[in-house]
Design a protein around this motif. Sequence first.
Motif, PDB file in Angstrom:
ATOM      1  N   GLU A  89       0.825  -1.202   0.000  1.00 11.22           N
ATOM      2  CA  GLU A  89       0.000   0.000   0.000  1.00 11.22           C
ATOM      3  C   GLU A  89       0.862   1.256   0.000  1.00 11.22           C
ATOM      4  OE1 GLU A  89      -3.517   2.096   2.649  1.00 11.22           O
ATOM      5  OE2 GLU A  89      -2.812   0.092   3.182  1.00 11.22           O
ATOM      6  N   MET A  90       0.398   2.246  -0.735  1.00 13.99           N
ATOM      7  CA  MET A  90       1.107   3.522  -0.800  1.00 13.99           C
ATOM      8  C   MET A  90       1.078   4.177   0.575  1.00 13.99           C
ATOM      9  SD  MET A  90       0.336   6.768  -3.300  1.00 13.99           S
ATOM     10  CE  MET A  90       0.604   5.841  -4.795  1.00 13.99           C
ATOM     11  N   PRO A  91       2.215   4.682   1.054  1.00 12.79           N
ATOM     12  CA  PRO A  91       2.248   5.305   2.380  1.00 12.79           C
ATOM     13  C   PRO A  91       1.458   6.620   2.412  1.00 12.79           C
ATOM     14  CG  PRO A  91       4.363   5.529   1.294  1.00 12.79           C
ATOM     15  CD  PRO A  91       3.520   4.654   0.425  1.00 12.79           C
ATOM     16  N   GLN A  92       1.068   6.995   3.609  1.00  9.60           N
ATOM     17  CA  GLN A  92       0.218   8.173   3.797  1.00  9.60           C
ATOM     18  C   GLN A  92       0.885   9.450   3.292  1.00  9.60           C
ATOM     19  OE1 GLN A  92      -2.898   7.806   4.812  1.00  9.60           O
ATOM     20  NE2 GLN A  92      -3.289   9.961   4.457  1.00  9.60           N
ATOM     21  N   TRP A  93       2.190   9.610   3.524  1.00 10.62           N
ATOM     22  CA  TRP A  93       2.863  10.833   3.088  1.00 10.62           C
ATOM     23  C   TRP A  93       2.789  11.005   1.582  1.00 10.62           C
ATOM     24  CZ3 TRP A  93       6.901  10.347  -0.301  1.00 10.62           C
ATOM     25  CH2 TRP A  93       7.580   9.135  -0.344  1.00 10.62           C
ATOM     26  N   LEU A  94       2.830   9.881   0.841  1.00 11.30           N
ATOM     27  CA  LEU A  94       2.774   9.948  -0.607  1.00 11.30           C
ATOM     28  C   LEU A  94       1.337  10.170  -1.095  1.00 11.30           C
ATOM     29  CD1 LEU A  94       4.483   9.874  -3.103  1.00 11.30           C
ATOM     30  CD2 LEU A  94       4.383   7.395  -3.076  1.00 11.30           C
ATOM     31  N   LYS A  95       0.386   9.542  -0.431  1.00 11.95           N
ATOM     32  CA  LYS A  95      -1.022   9.770  -0.768  1.00 11.95           C
ATOM     33  C   LYS A  95      -1.382  11.243  -0.605  1.00 11.95           C
ATOM     34  CE  LYS A  95      -2.844   5.265   0.627  1.00 11.95           C
ATOM     35  NZ  LYS A  95      -3.700   4.587   1.624  1.00 11.95           N
ATOM     36  N   GLN A  96      -0.924  11.836   0.492  1.00 14.50           N
ATOM     37  CA  GLN A  96      -1.225  13.246   0.752  1.00 14.50           C
ATOM     38  C   GLN A  96      -0.594  14.151  -0.296  1.00 14.50           C
ATOM     39  OE1 GLN A  96       0.180  13.643   4.771  1.00 14.50           O
ATOM     40  NE2 GLN A  96      -1.806  13.128   5.652  1.00 14.50           N
ATOM     41  N   ALA A  97       0.631  13.839  -0.679  1.00 17.53           N
ATOM     42  CA  ALA A  97       1.310  14.671  -1.680  1.00 17.53           C
ATOM     43  C   ALA A  97       0.614  14.578  -3.031  1.00 17.53           C
ATOM     44  CB  ALA A  97       2.770  14.241  -1.808  1.00 17.53           C
ATOM     45  N   ILE A  98       0.180  13.389  -3.406  1.00 18.30           N
ATOM     46  CA  ILE A  98      -0.507  13.215  -4.685  1.00 18.30           C
ATOM     47  C   ILE A  98      -1.865  13.891  -4.660  1.00 18.30           C
ATOM     48  CG2 ILE A  98      -1.574  11.487  -6.193  1.00 18.30           C
ATOM     49  CD1 ILE A  98       0.868   9.699  -5.551  1.00 18.30           C
ATOM     50  N   SER A  99      -2.578  13.775  -3.549  1.00 14.93           N
ATOM     51  CA  SER A  99      -3.887  14.435  -3.456  1.00 14.93           C
ATOM     52  C   SER A  99      -3.741  15.954  -3.450  1.00 14.93           C
ATOM     53  CB  SER A  99      -4.656  13.965  -2.224  1.00 14.93           C
ATOM     54  OG  SER A  99      -4.044  14.431  -1.047  1.00 14.93           O
ATOM     55  N   ALA A 100      -2.560  16.454  -3.085  1.00 22.18           N
ATOM     56  CA  ALA A 100      -2.305  17.895  -3.100  1.00 22.18           C
ATOM     57  C   ALA A 100      -1.853  18.376  -4.476  1.00 22.18           C
ATOM     58  CB  ALA A 100      -1.248  18.253  -2.058  1.00 22.18           C
ATOM     59  N   GLY A 101      -1.750  17.444  -5.434  1.00 24.93           N
ATOM     60  CA  GLY A 101      -1.418  17.835  -6.799  1.00 24.93           C
ATOM     61  C   GLY A 101      -0.026  17.470  -7.265  1.00 24.93           C
TER      62      GLY A 101
END
Length: 108
Positions: free
Chosen positions: A56-68
């Motif tokens: 699973e993709m880590p949370q820090w990377l999910k947040q960065a991708i969702s931020a654009g």
Amino acid sequence: MDERKRDSMIAYLRHRMEEYGIEPDDLASAIAGDQVTQKPARYQNATGNTWTGDGEMPQWLKQAISAGQRLEHFEVASASPVQDSQRKTIDWRDDPFAGSPLARQYTD
């Protein structure tokens, strides 16, 4: 972790190792083996968080991708950069346009 908690944890681990017959060398070799089999990180952020790309993709990377941010932004550079001897060299000695805008090379 404070000193008392640390000492308590060490005592607990020593007790469990004795209970199961685990020697310190056994533990050291198991840890060394784990380090050898770990995959290198494929993605890393500026604070040092890494991800191999598995699971699973880590949370820090999910947040960065969702931020654009794009996933490619976090890719770790390859470990083997192009050697100087492998780079394309240009011989400008016989080029009539050397030094002019026509001599510029654009690579994609």
